[in-house]
Enzyme design. Structure first.
Site, PDB file in Angstrom:
ATOM      1  CB  SER A 227      -0.919  -0.007   1.223  1.00 11.13           C
ATOM      2  OG  SER A 227      -0.180  -0.002   2.417  1.00 11.13           O
TER       3      SER A 227
ATOM      4  CD  GLN B 250      -2.262  -1.573   4.991  1.00 11.58           C
ATOM      5  OE1 GLN B 250      -2.407  -1.294   3.812  1.00 11.58           O
ATOM      6  NE2 GLN B 250      -1.267  -1.087   5.713  1.00 11.58           N
ATOM      7  CD  GLU B 251      -0.673  -2.081   9.170  1.00  8.77           C
ATOM      8  OE1 GLU B 251      -0.187  -1.679  10.252  1.00  8.77           O
ATOM      9  OE2 GLU B 251      -0.104  -1.946   8.081  1.00  8.77           O
TER      10      GLU B 251
ATOM     11  CD  GLU C 190       2.227  -5.193   7.783  1.00  6.67           C
ATOM     12  OE1 GLU C 190       1.684  -4.881   8.861  1.00  6.67           O
ATOM     13  OE2 GLU C 190       2.706  -4.362   6.985  1.00  6.67           O
TER      14      GLU C 190
ATOM     15  CG  ASP D   5      -1.968   1.754   8.621  1.00  7.87           C
ATOM     16  OD1 ASP D   5      -2.607   2.733   8.194  1.00  7.87           O
ATOM     17  OD2 ASP D   5      -0.948   1.303   8.066  1.00  7.87           O
TER      18      ASP D   5
ATOM     19  CG  ASP E 273       2.431   4.847   6.057  1.00  4.98           C
ATOM     20  OD1 ASP E 273       3.504   5.140   5.493  1.00  4.98           O
ATOM     21  OD2 ASP E 273       1.905   3.719   5.931  1.00  4.98           O
TER      22      ASP E 273
ATOM     23  CE  LYS F 128       5.264   1.916   6.000  1.00  2.00           C
ATOM     24  NZ  LYS F 128       4.054   2.142   5.142  1.00  2.00           N
TER      25      LYS F 128
ATOM     26  NE  ARG G 189       6.560   0.150   3.112  1.00  2.00           N
ATOM     27  CZ  ARG G 189       6.349   1.120   2.225  1.00  2.00           C
ATOM     28  NH1 ARG G 189       7.294   1.987   1.972  1.00  2.00           N
ATOM     29  NH2 ARG G 189       5.175   1.248   1.621  1.00  2.00           N
ATOM     30  CB  SER G 190       3.184  -5.242   3.569  1.00  2.03           C
ATOM     31  OG  SER G 190       3.343  -4.578   2.336  1.00  2.03           O
TER      32      SER G 190
HETATM   33  P1  PGA Z   1       2.984  -1.249   3.200  1.00  2.00           P
HETATM   34  O1  PGA Z   1       2.077  -1.249   4.497  1.00  2.00           O
HETATM   35  O2  PGA Z   1       4.353  -1.634   3.578  1.00  2.00           O
HETATM   36  O3  PGA Z   1       2.270  -2.238   2.320  1.00  2.00           O
HETATM   37  O4  PGA Z   1       2.919   0.157   2.651  1.00  2.00           O
HETATM   38  C1  PGA Z   1       2.518  -0.778   5.732  1.00  2.00           C
HETATM   39  C2  PGA Z   1       1.718   0.415   6.183  1.00  2.00           C
HETATM   40  O5  PGA Z   1       0.832   0.909   5.461  1.00  2.00           O
HETATM   41  O6  PGA Z   1       1.990   0.933   7.256  1.00  2.00           O
HETATM   42 ZN    ZN Z   2       0.408   2.589   6.957  1.00  2.00          ZN
END
Ligand code: PGA
Ligand code: ZN
Length: 423
Positions: free
Chosen positions: A40, A160-161, A202, A239, A307, A332, A361-362
């Protein structure tokens, strides 16, 4: 002094190619690093160079590897690995683009991180101590992603999380134990309801639950059944990764089409009903007006993490600080593509009293550099996935080693890691 740089194409946790670099010094000492990769990804991230074509469905990184060998290595050989800023700016100069699209952020970052490792090895210091100095003793609170949805799983959850945050522990080791116990309890509960216990990218479960409320309830139940108090010992975090479902100025959640205002109301209701301490990307990466309103409404009560909004980029963070947007930044390394710029973003966040959450990261690897970075930067928080899949656990295990090594000098960020938001 850097003598040789070796690069190769290796695989990440999703079986996709990624870049590994090895920096060898004249003394025979070396350092190695592997770059992670997102799913993402934000539109404003540094450019990840992929080969295209048919090999690995276009995801090969042999061009990035060749850039390291033919364009980066000749320029860096002879320079001191201890001079990280010099190394990173030398690569920026060769690349000469805003988004690192000439060399590839994956090429630059692999060398940047491997250089830091080689330098730490050359002075005989663990990486967290080399980067963080003698005061680096703060173990981060983990934000553990135990239910996966969105782009990381094929279930029907839009967010997502869904994370658990064991801030009430006394040590990192205890926090990890608490998280693992809740994870296993959650598995039992899902099994007892004949819900899927297969895991997402994850390492969190990816069951088909019908609503965010249902997820929050099952997490609270798991925390209690594992013997902990929701909120005071283990809080929740989200998230939303809302950029993924933002289309034509609307947030498409299930069958609904929400405005920014509606989204904020949804998030406020979740915060009202559950012990949520942190929400990441509650709104989309360029919805600055919405973010301002979100920050006005919830920014005093909980952590609001940018993010895709900030992409570890000091320029975007500065805009956010000036406009009163968010109060925390996700960090990141591959969003910005060099160690120097990553540390710059953390430094800027500190000065503006924004918190920093160091993140994987994912698509990850066995590389554990973010564990060291979390301790070195005294960020107080890390997001590195669930309690399964070794590419996630590797970071937790590295933090256990660091905690042991620090002995009675180690401090767990605990409640203070969350800067007293609701805890
Ligand atoms: P991504 O997801 O590494 O797929 O971007 C992690 C996040 O969104 O925090
Ligand atoms: Zn994120």
């Amino acid at each position: 002094v850097i003598d040789t740089i070796i690069a190769r194409e290796v695989l990440d946790s999703r079986g996709n190619p990624t870049v590994e670099a090895e920096v060898l010094l004249g003394t025979g000492i070396s350092g190695r690093a592997i770059v992670p990769s997102g799913a993402s990804t934000g539109a404003h991230e540094a450019h990840e160079l992929r080969d295209g074509g048919t090999k690995y469905f276009g995801r090969g990184v042999t061009k990035a590897v060749a850039n390291i060998e033919t364009r980066i290595a000749p320029a860096l050989c002879g320079l001191s690995a201890l001079d990280q800023m010099n190394i990173d700016s030398a690569m920026a100069k060769i690349d000469n683009t805003d988004d690192k699209s000439s060399l590839g952020a994956n090429a630059i970052l692999a060398v940047s991180l491997a250089t830091a490792r080689a330098a730490a090895n050359s002075v005989g210091l663990p990486l967290y101590r080399y980067l963080g100095g003698p005061m680096a003793n703060l173990l981060p609170v983990p934000l553990m992603n135990v239910i996966n949805g969105g782009a990381h799983a094929s279930n029907n959850l839009d967010f997502q999380e869904f994370m658990i945050v064991p801030h009430g522990a006394q040590t990192f080791r205890e926090a990890l134990q608490m998280g693992a116990e809740v994870f296993h309890t959650l598995k039992d509960i899902l099994t007892s309801r004949t819900l899927s216990t297969s895991v997402g990218d994850e390492g969190g479960f990816a069951p088909n639950l019908n609503s965010n409320d249902e997820v929050a309830k099952i997490l609270i139940e798991s925390i209690e059944k594992a013997g902990y108090t929701p909120g005071t010992q283990i809080a929740l975090a989200l998230d939303v990764a809302s950029t993924e479902f933002y289309k034509d100025n609307h947030y498409c959640v299930g069958k609904e089409k929400y405005s920014s205002f509606d989204m904020i109301t949804q998030l406020e209701n979740l915060v009202k009903n559950y012990p949520i301490v942190s929400i990441e990307d509650g709104l989309a990466e360029d919805d600055w007006e919405g973010w301002k309103l979100l920050t006005n409404r919830l920014g005093k009560e909980i952590q609001l993490v940018g993010d895709d909004l900030f992409v570890t980029n000091s320029k975007r963070l500065l805009k956010g600080i000036r406009e009163g947007v968010a109060n925390s930044i996700l960090i990141k390394v591959n969003q910005i593509g060099s160690l120097t710029e990553t540390l710059d973003a953390i430094e800027l966040a500190n000065r503006a009293s924004y918190s920093s959450v160091i993140s994987h990261r994912s698509g990850e690897t066995e590389d554990t550099i973010i564990a060291d970075l979390a301790v070195a930067s005294r960020a107080g928080q890390i997001k590195t996935g669930s309690l399964s899949r070794s590419e996630r656990i590797a970071k937790y295990n590295q933090l256990l080693r660091i905690e042991d090594e620090l002995g009675n000098q180690a401090r767990y960020a605990g409640t203070t890691g969350l800067f007293n938001f609701r805890v």
